[in-house]
Design a protein around this motif. Structure first.
Motif, mmCIF file in Angstrom:
data_model
loop_
_atom_site.group_PDB
_atom_site.id
_atom_site.type_symbol
_atom_site.label_atom_id
_atom_site.label_comp_id
_atom_site.label_asym_id
_atom_site.label_seq_id
_atom_site.Cartn_x
_atom_site.Cartn_y
_atom_site.Cartn_z
ATOM 1 N N ARG A 72 0.766 -1.207 -0.060
ATOM 2 C CA ARG A 72 0.100 -0.114 0.124
ATOM 3 C C ARG A 72 0.841 1.366 -0.043
ATOM 4 N N LEU A 73 2.096 1.175 0.334
ATOM 5 C CA LEU A 73 2.891 2.226 -0.045
ATOM 6 C C LEU A 73 3.021 2.797 -1.306
ATOM 7 N N SER A 74 2.769 1.893 -2.168
ATOM 8 C CA SER A 74 2.822 2.541 -3.850
ATOM 9 C C SER A 74 1.334 2.914 -4.205
ATOM 10 N N GLY A 100 9.391 -0.505 -11.082
ATOM 11 C CA GLY A 100 8.401 -0.027 -10.113
ATOM 12 C C GLY A 100 7.170 -0.506 -10.658
ATOM 13 N N ILE A 101 6.090 0.374 -10.400
ATOM 14 C CA ILE A 101 4.567 0.064 -10.679
ATOM 15 C C ILE A 101 4.523 0.140 -12.071
ATOM 16 N N PRO A 138 11.811 6.418 -2.712
ATOM 17 C CA PRO A 138 11.212 5.247 -3.389
ATOM 18 C C PRO A 138 9.643 5.617 -3.547
ATOM 19 N N ILE A 139 8.930 6.144 -2.290
ATOM 20 C CA ILE A 139 7.678 6.432 -2.464
ATOM 21 C C ILE A 139 7.100 7.333 -3.248
ATOM 22 N N MET A 145 7.272 3.894 -6.880
ATOM 23 C CA MET A 145 5.997 3.681 -6.151
ATOM 24 C C MET A 145 5.015 4.431 -6.796
ATOM 25 N N ASN A 146 5.473 5.872 -6.889
ATOM 26 C CA ASN A 146 4.719 6.973 -7.715
ATOM 27 C C ASN A 146 3.439 7.192 -6.590
#
Length: 344
Positions: A72-74, A100-101, A138-139, A145-146
């Motif tokens: 859920r951080l992403s 990443g995502i 990174p978040i 993670m965007n």
């Protein structure tokens, strides 16, 4: 009348204070968020300043580990910190660059996470000095993670497990950005790797180098230890060692992205060699699939540059190595593998 007014003001103040402390009243009777004793190897350098300000605690680490593994951080709930930082790879991965995502490709290779309490800088270009401040990178990064810390808080603020952990870790139920960052850093501080074959040999704990490992260690001390020094196997400096550039990233400037200085162009933090066996590919964007490829490149000659490291310039832009030396070096570097550290 004056006394009545004073009494009313006093009573109102008590009510407000009690209301503000409701969360604290709910603390378990046997609650004790003890500091976790960490076994720092005596050979390691002193822990950095920020560690002393954010020492791991029982519930802080539990909270940080839960956050580290939470997708859920992403933005789209598909990527967690542990998606890229795999325990079996010394908390790195086997991709050339971070993924990443939506399969977005990041700028750089995923670094391992180990012995972070002793590091002076974080990320390849050293743009963070405090590990807790690194957590946001990174978040919010588009290729990773965007997301945003507000989005993260919104997703977890009604989660009963998180509410309980924040209460135990910090004394009340408030979920804040600072607490999220500090708890993740606390968890990462506990990831200490210092139990490799090399460590057991140095500590006279019943292990001995093979002949090839012994020869590799001798070559290492002669040709590699200037940069990969100390018990961390890095001197924590930034150097341009003439590695190939990433043709797809014109904005990549290495350390110069942080300092703005031309002298820092394409300089990167010297990586630790601990657990190097598990962290292929190598280089800031995974230029080299194997350790042999890295050594072959140094042997054949690196890219020239005005700010190329003096050690290379003085040796005609190369580190000359025979095939035997390369094989022995690889044998030695594998003694830096900490099998317990990477176990599931």
């Amino acid at each position: 009348m004056k006394k009545v007014i004073e009494y009313l003001i006093f009573s109102f103040t008590i009510i407000i204070m009690s209301s503000c402390n409701n969360d604290r009243v709910e603390m378990p009777v046997d609650y004790k968020n003890e500091e976790i004793p960490l076994n720092f190897p005596k050979e390691f350098p002193q822990a950095n300043y920020f560690f002393a300000e954010n020492k791991p605690t029982k519930y802080g680490v539990q909270l940080g580990k839960k956050l580290f593994n939470d997708k859920r951080l992403s933005e789209d709930n598909t990527i967690s910190c542990s998606s890229c930082h795999l325990k079996s790879n010394a908390f790195a991965d086997n991709n050339k660059q971070a993924i990443g995502i939506n399969n977005r490709v990041g700028m750089r290779n995923v670094p391992p996470i180990q012995n972070l309490a002793f590091m002076k800088y974080y990320n390849w270009d050293g743009n963070k000095l405090d590990l807790a401040e690194q957590v946001i990178v990174p978040i919010i990064t588009h290729e990773e993670m965007n997301s945003s810390i507000l989005n993260v808080i919104g997703k977890i603020q009604n989660d009963k497990e998180y509410i309980d952990l924040f209460l135990k870790a910090f004394g009340d139920k408030k979920i804040t950005a600072e607490r999220i960052f500090n708890s993740v850093a606390q968890y990462e501080y506990t990831l200490i790797s210092a139990n490799s074959k090399y460590d057991k040999v140095i500590r006279n704990q019943g292990e001995k180098f093979t002949e090839n490992e012994k020869k590799g260690y001798a070559t290492f001390q002669k040709k590699c230890a200037i940069c990969h020094s100390t018990a961390l196997f890095t001197d924590q400096t930034f150097r341009n060692v003439g590695f190939p550039y990433n043709p797809d990233l014109v904005e990549e400037h290495g350390r110069a992205r942080v300092t703005g200085e031309n002298a820092d162009y394409m300089k990167f933090r010297v990586p630790s060699l601990r657990n190097i066996e598990y962290t292929a590919p190598y280089g800031s964007f995974g230029q080299f699939p194997t350790l042999k490829d890295v050594l072959d490149y140094f042997d054949k000659g690196v890219l020239d540059a005005e700010n190329l490291d003096p050690i290379l310039k003085e040796n005609n832009n190369r580190i000359p190595l025979t095939e035997e030396e390369k094989n022995n070096l690889i044998s030695f570097m594998k003694t830096l593998s900490d099998e317990e550290f990477v176990k599931p």
